[in-house]
Write a protein that holds these residues in place. Structure first.
Motif, PDB file in Angstrom:
ATOM      1  N   ALA A 129      29.923 -60.517 -77.393  1.00  0.00           N
ATOM      2  CA  ALA A 129      28.915 -61.258 -78.150  1.00  0.00           C
ATOM      3  C   ALA A 129      29.543 -62.431 -78.889  1.00  0.00           C
ATOM      4  O   ALA A 129      29.017 -63.555 -78.879  1.00  0.00           O
ATOM      5  N   HIS A 130      30.678 -62.184 -79.536  1.00  0.00           N
ATOM      6  CA  HIS A 130      31.344 -63.252 -80.301  1.00  0.00           C
ATOM      7  C   HIS A 130      31.867 -64.354 -79.388  1.00  0.00           C
ATOM      8  O   HIS A 130      31.599 -65.545 -79.609  1.00  0.00           O
ATOM      9  N   ASN A 131      32.630 -63.975 -78.356  1.00  0.00           N
ATOM     10  CA  ASN A 131      33.293 -64.982 -77.532  1.00  0.00           C
ATOM     11  C   ASN A 131      32.334 -65.787 -76.675  1.00  0.00           C
ATOM     12  O   ASN A 131      32.636 -66.934 -76.326  1.00  0.00           O
TER      13      ASN A 131
ATOM     14  N   ILE B 255      36.956 -61.329 -73.392  1.00  0.00           N
ATOM     15  CA  ILE B 255      37.027 -62.788 -73.320  1.00  0.00           C
ATOM     16  C   ILE B 255      36.664 -63.265 -71.916  1.00  0.00           C
ATOM     17  O   ILE B 255      35.878 -64.210 -71.739  1.00  0.00           O
ATOM     18  N   PHE B 256      37.234 -62.590 -70.909  1.00  0.00           N
ATOM     19  CA  PHE B 256      36.926 -62.957 -69.520  1.00  0.00           C
ATOM     20  C   PHE B 256      35.445 -62.752 -69.224  1.00  0.00           C
ATOM     21  O   PHE B 256      34.779 -63.622 -68.653  1.00  0.00           O
ATOM     22  N   ALA B 257      34.913 -61.594 -69.630  1.00  0.00           N
ATOM     23  CA  ALA B 257      33.504 -61.291 -69.376  1.00  0.00           C
ATOM     24  C   ALA B 257      32.588 -62.269 -70.095  1.00  0.00           C
ATOM     25  O   ALA B 257      31.541 -62.667 -69.562  1.00  0.00           O
ATOM     26  N   ALA B 258      32.974 -62.678 -71.294  1.00  0.00           N
ATOM     27  CA  ALA B 258      32.159 -63.625 -72.062  1.00  0.00           C
ATOM     28  C   ALA B 258      32.077 -64.971 -71.350  1.00  0.00           C
ATOM     29  O   ALA B 258      31.015 -65.612 -71.334  1.00  0.00           O
TER      30      ALA B 258
ATOM     31  N   LEU C 299      20.682 -64.894 -79.121  1.00  0.00           N
ATOM     32  CA  LEU C 299      19.957 -63.662 -78.795  1.00  0.00           C
ATOM     33  C   LEU C 299      20.922 -62.600 -78.277  1.00  0.00           C
ATOM     34  O   LEU C 299      20.740 -61.403 -78.536  1.00  0.00           O
ATOM     35  N   LEU C 300      21.946 -63.043 -77.548  1.00  0.00           N
ATOM     36  CA  LEU C 300      22.974 -62.108 -77.079  1.00  0.00           C
ATOM     37  C   LEU C 300      23.742 -61.534 -78.262  1.00  0.00           C
ATOM     38  O   LEU C 300      24.093 -60.347 -78.270  1.00  0.00           O
ATOM     39  N   MET C 301      24.011 -62.380 -79.269  1.00  0.00           N
ATOM     40  CA  MET C 301      24.672 -61.893 -80.488  1.00  0.00           C
ATOM     41  C   MET C 301      23.876 -60.752 -81.107  1.00  0.00           C
ATOM     42  O   MET C 301      24.441 -59.733 -81.511  1.00  0.00           O
ATOM     43  N   ILE C 302      22.582 -60.930 -81.204  1.00  0.00           N
ATOM     44  CA  ILE C 302      21.730 -59.924 -81.837  1.00  0.00           C
ATOM     45  C   ILE C 302      21.710 -58.645 -81.003  1.00  0.00           C
ATOM     46  O   ILE C 302      21.924 -57.547 -81.518  1.00  0.00           O
TER      47      ILE C 302
ATOM     48  N   ALA D 213      23.880 -52.977 -80.355  1.00  0.00           N
ATOM     49  CA  ALA D 213      24.588 -51.935 -79.601  1.00  0.00           C
ATOM     50  C   ALA D 213      25.898 -51.548 -80.297  1.00  0.00           C
ATOM     51  O   ALA D 213      26.214 -50.360 -80.438  1.00  0.00           O
ATOM     52  N   ALA D 214      26.664 -52.539 -80.752  1.00  0.00           N
ATOM     53  CA  ALA D 214      27.934 -52.253 -81.444  1.00  0.00           C
ATOM     54  C   ALA D 214      27.687 -51.483 -82.731  1.00  0.00           C
ATOM     55  O   ALA D 214      28.417 -50.535 -83.058  1.00  0.00           O
ATOM     56  N   LEU D 215      26.648 -51.858 -83.472  1.00  0.00           N
ATOM     57  CA  LEU D 215      26.337 -51.174 -84.729  1.00  0.00           C
ATOM     58  C   LEU D 215      25.939 -49.725 -84.475  1.00  0.00           C
ATOM     59  O   LEU D 215      26.340 -48.813 -85.218  1.00  0.00           O
ATOM     60  N   ALA D 216      25.148 -49.492 -83.416  1.00  0.00           N
ATOM     61  CA  ALA D 216      24.721 -48.129 -83.089  1.00  0.00           C
ATOM     62  C   ALA D 216      25.914 -47.248 -82.719  1.00  0.00           C
ATOM     63  O   ALA D 216      26.008 -46.092 -83.154  1.00  0.00           O
TER      64      ALA D 216
END
Length: 400
Positions: free
Chosen positions: A234-236, A354-357, A375-378, A383-386
């Motif tokens: 999400a970040h990258n 990084i590669f996948a991003a 929207l991808l960040m959200i 998912a990461a928070l869960a």
């Protein structure tokens, strides 16, 4: 100072009397700065590199890919080979290996040799990243380990905020080889400082070493790696294509200003993490991911407002700035005596993300436009928070 004397000193001091080994930790942060700058700098110098080597810009872009591939492929074997060795000799040899590979990349005129050198530099980088967290914790009193990691992680936001733009400027002004050459010189300086100042620490005891596949099933490790993978994608994705988001949002805000705001905010986030992580590691992780999602929402809803986008950049930087010590602390605690191998898995997960991003971002901006990236960040933030929220007992406990 030997590892034995360091350990004895920690045992003989009361908690109030124990101090952070600030100088050694800052040397580790300095090396982290060099690694980050070396990894990301080519992205800002692709035309110059392509022209200098008489290749297409797409081929020059493999400077980044070859480096990441070296990290992914060779980090785990290198860590498995060296995890029982004393930390200081491994640290210095890895720095010198990185220096040699980076110097070859700086002077080579053959694209195959240059990409091979980048691959090797990535491998040494992966070894250094894999051992830094465990090394920092081993030379620090246990109750200060999280704060030590925050200091040792200073190189990441500084490399992104200062090192990458500075390297790009040097490459533009004096030639891209100068940028690589200066980073090689800084690596030599780091090796000398480490030799003089950084104390030694023991490697992992032979009887506690387990295969990599068994490290993966240590309670909490898989959950932490999954959080890393999802959060870093999400970040990258947005970080790589932030210029396209600003363009499609019709922003007058320049990419240079946006990255400086993000980098400065990341330092604030790192400071907040350093002050809280030893007392409330779980809360810091959950709050950071939630703040990351909030930034994504503001990027989406406030895309036509410069003030809103600046606010989102600040929140994004604060949320991400402490991510490295947060996740390294979590996986070091979960990994126990196998913390170095667990941290090497963290580095591999990060580079795969990084590669996948890069691939996912290219697909999204082609199929839609840059406005879809927040929207991808959200979505991935949720998912990461869960995952982090459910890994209460072993992955992200309330206390380390």
């Amino acid at each position: 100072m030997t590892s034995v004397s360091t350990t004895s000193a920690h045992k003989n001091l009361t908690p109030a009397g124990r101090k952070l080994p600030l100088a050694p930790l800052l040397i580790m942060a300095f090396m982290g700065f060099i690694l980050i700058a070396t990894e990301t700098m080519p992205a800002g110098l692709l035309p110059q590199i392509a022209n200098g080597l008489s290749v297409a810009e797409g081929t020059a872009g493999q400077f980044v890919s070859a480096y990441a591939l070296g990290t992914v492929v060779l980090t785990l074997p290198a860590m498995a080979l060296t995890r029982g060795m004393a930390r200081k000799p491994v640290f210095i040899v890895a720095i010198l290996g990185f220096f040699l590979a980076n110097t070859i990349a700086a002077v080579s005129s053959d694209i195959a040799l240059t990409l091979g050198a980048r691959f090797v530099a990535g491998a040494f980088s992966g070894l250094l990243w894999g051992m830094l967290a465990g090394y920092a914790r081993r030379i620090t009193a246990p109750e200060l380990a999280g704060r030590a990691l925050a200091i040792a992680s200073l190189g990441t936001p500084l490399g992104l905020a200062v090192g990458t733009p500075l390297g790009s400027w040097l490459g533009t002004a004096f030639g891209w080889r100068w940028s690589f050459g200066i980073l090689s010189a800084l690596a030599v300086l780091a090796a000398v400082l480490a030799l003089i100042i950084v104390p030694n620490a023991p490697g992992q005891r032979a009887e506690s070493q387990i295969p990599i596949r068994k490290v993966l099933v240590i309670p909490g490790v898989a959950a932490i790696l999954l959080v890393i993978f999802v959060w870093m994608i999400a970040h990258n994705t947005l970080y790589t294509y932030i210029a396209l988001y600003l363009r499609d949002a019709g922003m007058t805000l320049s990419i240079d200003v946006a990255l400086v705001v993000f980098g400065a905010s990341a330092l604030i986030g790192l400071g907040i993490t350093g002050s809280l992580i030893d007392r409330a590691p779980r809360l810091v992780v959950l709050a950071s991911i939630a703040l990351f999602m909030t930034a994504g929402a503001i990027f989406t809803l406030g895309s036509h407002s410069v003030i809103a986008v600046l606010l989102a950049l600040v929140l994004w930087g604060i949320a991400f700035g402490g991510a490295a010590p947060q996740l390294q602390t979590a996986i070091s605690v979960a990994g126990g005596e196998n913390a170095d191998m667990a941290n090497s898995l963290l580095g591999v997960a990060f580079n795969i993300a990084i590669f996948a991003a890069g691939v996912l971002g290219a697909f999204l901006i082609t199929a839609y436009n840059g406005m879809v990236l927040p929207l991808l960040m959200i979505g991935l933030g949720v998912a990461a928070l869960a995952i982090a929220a459910t890994a209460r007992r072993s992955g992200f406990p309330s206390r380390s």
